[in-house]
Design an enzyme around this catalytic site. Sequence first.
Site, PDB file in Angstrom:
ATOM      1  CG  LEU A  71     -18.291  21.309  -2.426  1.00 55.19           C
ATOM      2  CD1 LEU A  71     -19.092  21.523  -2.208  1.00 55.19           C
ATOM      3  CD2 LEU A  71     -17.149  19.877  -2.626  1.00 55.19           C
ATOM      4  CE1 TYR A 199     -30.101  21.314   3.742  1.00 56.80           C
ATOM      5  CE2 TYR A 199     -28.676  18.727   3.413  1.00 56.80           C
ATOM      6  CZ  TYR A 199     -28.829  20.419   4.687  1.00 56.80           C
ATOM      7  OH  TYR A 199     -27.574  20.628   4.554  1.00 56.80           O
TER       8      TYR A 199
END
Length: 335
Positions: A71, A199
């Site tokens: 990323l 999460y």
Amino acid sequence: MALLARAFFAGVSRLPCDPGPQRFFSFGTKTLYQSIDAPQSKFFPPILKPMLPPNAFQGKVAFITGGGTGLGKAMTTFLSSLGAQCVIASRNIDVLKATAEEITSKTGNKVYAIRCDVRDPDMVHNTVLELIKVAGHPDVVINNAAGNFISPSERLSPNGWKTITDIVLNGTAYVTIEIGKQLIKAQKGAAFLAITTIYAESGSGFVMPSSSAKSGVEAMNKSLAAEWGRYGMRFNIIQPGPIKTKGAFSRLDPTGKFEKDMIERIPCGRLGTVEELANLATFLCSDYASWINGAVIRFDGGEEVFLSGEFNSLKKVTKEEWDVIEGLIRKTKGS
């Protein structure tokens, strides 16, 4: 790393066990492979080029931790292609230098590489001074450095816990506070972006150190969004869902067993791509998003809302089964 920062490098034309329909696309010098088993994915094709206008970051300086791979590399590539002067940092200087050279040759904008272990506050301090020396005070700061592995919590050692929290929570704090102090001294604003995970909000078993640390990162950024706006700084957060990169999946899905399950619980029917995340990141760090501050953007193809719905698994019920169910319901009292 976000349960899954991923669009994975695979030099293959076809896997031995054919997984069905596939999409191939390139990123840098690598070929990326992604399974698109779910039929509905055809309605959600990824856009793989920058969405912002050319030169949207002209004259701006961007600092990206974990910028050498995955990323971080994708975000650096997009920022550089849009005119930013980028400085990337991580522990592996050889990988960083190779990435910096690759992106520089691709975009024509010089990318600087600085070795930095974000767990070491003294090294972070020196890195920030070097950043300012070679490029100037940053306009964009992306906290992307992360670490993660799967383990039953009862098997965790104190060192396992410390390894993850030192990188994710402490490292983000050291970078953010050090750069923030320098910006306040220089009376200069900046856009900060933290890459967390879906999460971080819900919690997750088997990645408890990462879940805890990422949750702390989100609280930190929301706190600073409220406190440091007066200094011209804004803070936003992206929670990526499954984006397949080689680095993340080698630790989070080493056997490849869970990928199909992931796709089945994503309403958009596919994994995300690094380019899509890079587009969202560049937008949030751009002047087009100057009134977005303290936001948490879930980027997961709908996975979190699917998992949180009590009856969402009923998507597997066939039309014929629904006919039977409807008939039974109509026979109940009060229908």
